[in-house]
Write a protein that holds these residues in place. Structure first.
Motif, PDB file in Angstrom:
ATOM      1  N   GLU A 650       0.811  -1.230   0.000  1.00  0.00           N
ATOM      2  CA  GLU A 650       0.000   0.000   0.000  1.00  0.00           C
ATOM      3  C   GLU A 650       0.839   1.273   0.000  1.00  0.00           C
ATOM      4  N   LEU A 651       2.172   1.119   0.132  1.00  0.00           N
ATOM      5  CA  LEU A 651       3.035   2.300   0.273  1.00  0.00           C
ATOM      6  C   LEU A 651       2.953   3.268  -0.910  1.00  0.00           C
ATOM      7  N   PRO A 652       3.092   2.813  -2.190  1.00  0.00           N
ATOM      8  CA  PRO A 652       3.063   3.793  -3.291  1.00  0.00           C
ATOM      9  C   PRO A 652       1.802   4.648  -3.292  1.00  0.00           C
ATOM     10  N   ALA A 653       0.657   4.010  -3.156  1.00  0.00           N
ATOM     11  CA  ALA A 653      -0.596   4.765  -3.157  1.00  0.00           C
ATOM     12  C   ALA A 653      -0.693   5.666  -1.928  1.00  0.00           C
ATOM     13  N   PHE A 654      -0.206   5.177  -0.788  1.00  0.00           N
ATOM     14  CA  PHE A 654      -0.242   5.965   0.437  1.00  0.00           C
ATOM     15  C   PHE A 654       0.552   7.255   0.284  1.00  0.00           C
ATOM     16  N   TYR A 655       1.772   7.112  -0.236  1.00  0.00           N
ATOM     17  CA  TYR A 655       2.609   8.292  -0.396  1.00  0.00           C
ATOM     18  C   TYR A 655       2.034   9.254  -1.440  1.00  0.00           C
ATOM     19  N   ALA A 656       1.463   8.717  -2.499  1.00  0.00           N
ATOM     20  CA  ALA A 656       0.879   9.581  -3.526  1.00  0.00           C
ATOM     21  C   ALA A 656      -0.301  10.375  -2.969  1.00  0.00           C
ATOM     22  N   LYS A 657      -1.156   9.723  -2.192  1.00  0.00           N
ATOM     23  CA  LYS A 657      -2.368  10.368  -1.686  1.00  0.00           C
ATOM     24  C   LYS A 657      -2.072  11.477  -0.694  1.00  0.00           C
ATOM     25  N   ARG A 658      -0.929  11.382  -0.036  1.00  0.00           N
ATOM     26  CA  ARG A 658      -0.645  12.411   0.963  1.00  0.00           C
ATOM     27  C   ARG A 658      -0.016  13.652   0.339  1.00  0.00           C
ATOM     28  N   THR A 659       0.246  13.624  -0.983  1.00  0.00           N
ATOM     29  CA  THR A 659       0.827  14.787  -1.645  1.00  0.00           C
ATOM     30  C   THR A 659      -0.257  15.688  -2.209  1.00  0.00           C
ATOM     31  N   ILE A 660       0.074  16.933  -2.388  1.00  0.00           N
ATOM     32  CA  ILE A 660      -0.875  17.906  -2.923  1.00  0.00           C
ATOM     33  C   ILE A 660      -1.288  17.537  -4.340  1.00  0.00           C
ATOM     34  N   MET A 661      -0.343  17.009  -5.120  1.00  0.00           N
ATOM     35  CA  MET A 661      -0.616  16.701  -6.523  1.00  0.00           C
ATOM     36  C   MET A 661      -1.086  15.263  -6.742  1.00  0.00           C
ATOM     37  N   ASN A 662      -1.068  14.455  -5.680  1.00  0.00           N
ATOM     38  CA  ASN A 662      -1.478  13.051  -5.766  1.00  0.00           C
ATOM     39  C   ASN A 662      -0.700  12.322  -6.868  1.00  0.00           C
ATOM     40  N   GLU A 663       0.622  12.476  -6.807  1.00  0.00           N
ATOM     41  CA  GLU A 663       1.488  11.889  -7.829  1.00  0.00           C
ATOM     42  C   GLU A 663       2.463  10.886  -7.218  1.00  0.00           C
ATOM     43  N   ILE A 664       2.719   9.797  -7.962  1.00  0.00           N
ATOM     44  CA  ILE A 664       3.785   8.859  -7.609  1.00  0.00           C
ATOM     45  C   ILE A 664       5.088   9.378  -8.207  1.00  0.00           C
ATOM     46  N   ILE A 665       6.163   9.389  -7.423  1.00  0.00           N
ATOM     47  CA  ILE A 665       7.442   9.939  -7.867  1.00  0.00           C
ATOM     48  C   ILE A 665       8.321   8.821  -8.415  1.00  0.00           C
ATOM     49  N   SER A 666       8.948   9.083  -9.565  1.00  0.00           N
ATOM     50  CA  SER A 666       9.814   8.088 -10.203  1.00  0.00           C
ATOM     51  C   SER A 666      11.273   8.518 -10.130  1.00  0.00           C
ATOM     52  N   THR A 667      12.160   7.575 -10.402  1.00  0.00           N
ATOM     53  CA  THR A 667      13.587   7.917 -10.446  1.00  0.00           C
ATOM     54  C   THR A 667      13.866   8.937 -11.550  1.00  0.00           C
ATOM     55  N   ALA A 668      13.126   8.863 -12.637  1.00  0.00           N
ATOM     56  CA  ALA A 668      13.318   9.818 -13.735  1.00  0.00           C
ATOM     57  C   ALA A 668      12.978  11.237 -13.296  1.00  0.00           C
ATOM     58  N   ASP A 669      12.026  11.384 -12.382  1.00  0.00           N
ATOM     59  CA  ASP A 669      11.679  12.710 -11.871  1.00  0.00           C
ATOM     60  C   ASP A 669      12.861  13.324 -11.121  1.00  0.00           C
ATOM     61  N   ILE A 670      13.572  12.499 -10.368  1.00  0.00           N
ATOM     62  CA  ILE A 670      14.729  13.001  -9.624  1.00  0.00           C
ATOM     63  C   ILE A 670      15.843  13.377 -10.600  1.00  0.00           C
ATOM     64  N   ALA A 671      16.022  12.549 -11.612  1.00  0.00           N
ATOM     65  CA  ALA A 671      17.039  12.846 -12.626  1.00  0.00           C
ATOM     66  C   ALA A 671      16.747  14.164 -13.321  1.00  0.00           C
ATOM     67  N   SER A 672      15.482  14.431 -13.582  1.00  0.00           N
ATOM     68  CA  SER A 672      15.110  15.697 -14.229  1.00  0.00           C
ATOM     69  C   SER A 672      15.449  16.885 -13.342  1.00  0.00           C
ATOM     70  N   ALA A 673      15.268  16.716 -12.039  1.00  0.00           N
ATOM     71  CA  ALA A 673      15.592  17.805 -11.114  1.00  0.00           C
ATOM     72  C   ALA A 673      17.089  18.082 -11.110  1.00  0.00           C
ATOM     73  N   VAL A 674      17.898  17.021 -11.148  1.00  0.00           N
ATOM     74  CA  VAL A 674      19.352  17.203 -11.203  1.00  0.00           C
ATOM     75  C   VAL A 674      19.733  17.941 -12.487  1.00  0.00           C
ATOM     76  N   PHE A 675      19.137  17.518 -13.606  1.00  0.00           N
ATOM     77  CA  PHE A 675      19.456  18.181 -14.871  1.00  0.00           C
ATOM     78  C   PHE A 675      19.031  19.651 -14.840  1.00  0.00           C
ATOM     79  N   ALA A 676      17.938  19.955 -14.165  1.00  0.00           N
ATOM     80  CA  ALA A 676      17.497  21.353 -14.081  1.00  0.00           C
ATOM     81  C   ALA A 676      18.582  22.230 -13.468  1.00  0.00           C
TER      82      ALA A 676
END
Length: 702
Positions: A650-676
């Protein structure tokens, strides 16, 4: 012994008769096969060097009648990796018709544009300057190669005489001339004047050989190169020691590598005064033989002979006037000494440009050296990316081989400076440079990523590589590391085992990075682990482990990297992968959260300290990156699930639901932040924290 069984000592015989049968009568496929196996042997021709062609009968789509078509490597291609898409297909009849409009040497360049009017295959690669040289020779299959042995003869004072005697008149001689339409006519005349010859030697340039079939052409090329190579071998050291004998003694291999790793960042910084460069170092035995010799001072200033060589390496190298065992501990004094040597070279190059330029010459280019020779240590080369610097290094080794051979049989003759300039600043070469695709944002950068063999670290390394960076990854898991490194080619990625708690490991890994790519520009501290326990269950050993890996590891890697970044004097980026837990207090997380908070504040402290060096330090805070993330393997996921009273599933859905955007975070999202942070748009931002968590209000920095 049949020719197919013949043993070649100096070149690789790679022809596979079964492969030939498989390709059947497809002459273009046989051309590609021949090209690829020829191009795989650097003794035959280097990357991007030479050209190959074949002629076939095709149906003209307009007249429906048979017409002869020449298939030839297109502009900018490489025969070793040539594919059908890299060929140009042109009407032979139309190419010969160009003789009717040729107006002479003064109008050479206008002929290149006319090649496009001769195209048969509408999917053709742009025709190269070599097109008429192949078209006007009356043979079905033709090789134009740049073998070191042949160029050594072609670049020697007595080259024409040696060619005549060695090949008993079977190889004609055409004096040096810039590639183009006029020399194509001279090649045609050489064949007409010398019926039955098997090839042509181009003075100072290379070799043309041919055959009625792809195989006959291949064998002809190999036999001529073999004969030239054996002739050189028989003469090495015969009249005098090679390169006049040894003057300087090399240091031992490990000492050479140590010295090279210490000086390389400084050299890279100086070589990057115009534009950032990526480096290659080699202490190949052929390099050491040359740079340690008595003849170095005589031959190095002469420059190279073959146009392909100096277009890649510049007209001459910079030779460092520093003893091999020079004490490099005083970085400031060393940098001052090297700056003087670089400035002398830059002044030489600008004078070379001013003395030989024409009214319509392109402006002077980067005046820094491409090739740097350090007697007793080795050779450094610098270019816009790893492949280009590696190829420049290979080309200079080719030039060394040429000088060695020429000096053994006669006397080495370099290309006259005006001829060299006219090719280097040829308007057609300038046009080719202008057609080059736009560089990727990180094409001149080198990234060092800890914990880079999986999860977030691998995603970051992959993104930086995709944006053009050379990536060097480290990890403590050998199997994961080997698998991760295997996803890159030799010019885009490498890696080594490294424990971030060991300063010796860190220094060794950074040394390997320097020797591989020349330095470091981007440091990503991503190595980590996670332990989720309440305070009464957190042992002192677990506390120390978290502090050692996350806090001390980030400190130690950053400290070692900063010394390199400062030596380069080109700024840089340190990106620390922390966590939302650095800002938000959660249950059962005292050890991990404290360590992450220390990482974040250390980043702010370093940003304040390193700003004057133009070294930016920023933080990316992930949260709940479950997909592919190594910290979610094992006890951490169970610990977090227990803390929140839910199951692991239940962890992925739990973490997504507690966010404002209700999004699951991926490794690619972190990579994009580094590139930014490192992609160039935030070059004036430091000391920042970028949360990638789907929106957790408690983690808002302000």
């Amino acid at each position: 012994m049949s020719v197919s069984e013949k043993s070649f000592k100096h070149v690789n015989y790679l022809w596979d008769k079964e492969k030939e049968k498989e390709l059947g009568d497809d002459q273009v496929a046989l051309l590609l096969y021949r090209s690829n196996i020829l191009g795989s042997d650097l003794r035959i021709t280097n990357y991007g060097g030479g050209n190959t062609s074949c002629k076939t009968m095709e149906i003209d789509p307009l007249t429906k009648e048979k017409t002869e078509v020449m298939w030839i490597k297109g502009s900018g291609g490489d025969i070793g990796t040539l594919k059908r898409s890299g060929l140009a297909g042109l009407y032979q009849e139309k190419l010969h018709s160009l003789k009717n409009v040729y107006r002479g040497l003064e109008f050479e360049d206008e002929m290149v544009g006319l090649f496009n009017h001769c195209i048969y295959d509408l999917d053709s690669k742009a025709p190269s300057i070599d097109t008429p040289l192949h078209a006007f020779l009356p043979f079905k299959h033709i090789d134009h190669l740049h073998p070191d042995a042949a160029i050594a003869i072609a670049a020697s004072k007595d080259g024409e005489k040696i060619t005549q005697e060695l090949f008993e008149g079977q190889i004609a001689w055409v004096p040096w001339q810039r590639p183009g339409f006029d020399i194509a006519l001279k090649l045609e005349k050489a064949v007409q004047d010398n019926p039955g010859i098997r090839g042509i030697m181009l003075g100072g340039h290379g070799l043309f050989t041919w055959g009625d079939t792809a195989y006959e052409c291949y064998i002809n090329s190999l036999e001529v190169i073999e004969k030239a190579s054996q002739y050189l071998e028989d003469n090495y050291g015969k009249s005098r020691p090679v390169f006049g004998g040894q003057r300087v003694q090399s240091l031992e291999a490990d000492q050479r590598q140590d010295q090279a790793a210490k000086i390389a960042p400084i050299l890279r910084g100086l070589a990057s005064s115009y534009n950032r460069m990526v480096g290659t170092f080699t202490d190949d035995a052929r390099v050491l033989e040359f740079i340690n010799s008595h003849d170095l001072d005589k031959l190095a200033p002469l420059g190279t002979s073959c146009p392909d060589h100096f277009l890649r390496t510049k007209i001459r190298p910079l030779v460092l006037d520093i003893p091999a065992d020079y004490d490099l501990s005083d970085g400031a004094a060393l940098k001052e000494k090297l700056e003087v040597e670089f400035q002398k070279y830059r002044e030489y190059y600008v004078n070379y440009y001013e003395d030989h330029k024409h009214p319509n010459s392109p402006g002077v280019r980067d005046s820094n050296p491409v090739i740097i020779l350090w007697p007793g240590i080795g050779m450094f080369s610098y270019a816009k990316d790893k492949q280009t610097s590696r190829v420049a290094s290979e080309f200079y080794i080719n030039a060394i081989n040429v000088m060695k051979g020429a000096e053994a049989i006669s006397e080495y003759v370099a290309l006259p400076l005006q001829e060299a300039f006219d090719i280097e600043y040829w308007l057609l070469e300038e046009a080719k440079l202008q057609r080059m695709p736009k560089e990727k944002p990180l094409s001149r950068k080198i990234a060092f990523v800890t914990g880079g063999a999986g999860g977030i670290g691998k995603a970051i390394a992959d993104r930086l590589a995709a944006e053009g960076a050379c990536v060097f990854i480290t990890d403590i898991n050998k199997d994961n590391l080997d698998a991760a490194v295997a996803t890159y080619n030799r010019d885009t990625g490498a890696g080594t085992l490294m424990d971030v708690t060991s300063m010796a490991d860190i220094e060794r890994a950074l040394k390997e990075t320097i020797l591989k790519f020349g330095g470091v520009d981007v440091v990503v501290n991503c190595a980590g682990l996670a332990i989720s326990k309440p305070i009464d269950q957190t042992s002192e050993k677990e506390w120390d482990l978290l502090q050692d890996v996350l806090v001390k590891g980030q400190f130690a890697v950053s400290k070692a990297a900063v010394a390199i970044l400062r030596a380069q004097n080109k700024g840089g980026d340190i990106i620390n992968i922390a966590s939302k837990n650095a800002l938000v207090s959660g249950p059962n997380n005292v050890g991990y959260g404290t360590a992450k908070a220390a990482q974040v504040h250390m980043s702010r402290l370093l940003a304040a300290e390193l700003g004057p060096d133009k070294i930016r330090v920023n933080v990316v805070n992930p949260d709940a990156v479950i997909e592919g993330s190594k910290i979610w393997e094992g006890a951490w996921a169970a610990g977090r699930a227990k803390a929140y009273g839910i199951s692991i599933e239940e962890l992925p859905a739990f973490y997504a639901k507690r966010t404002i955007m209700n999004e699951i975070i991926s490794t690619a999202d972190i990579a994009s932040a580094v590139f930014a942070f490192v992609g160039g748009d935030l070059s004036k931002s430091t000391g920042n924290i970028l949360n990638v968590d789907g929106g957790v209000a408690a983690a808002f920095v302000r």
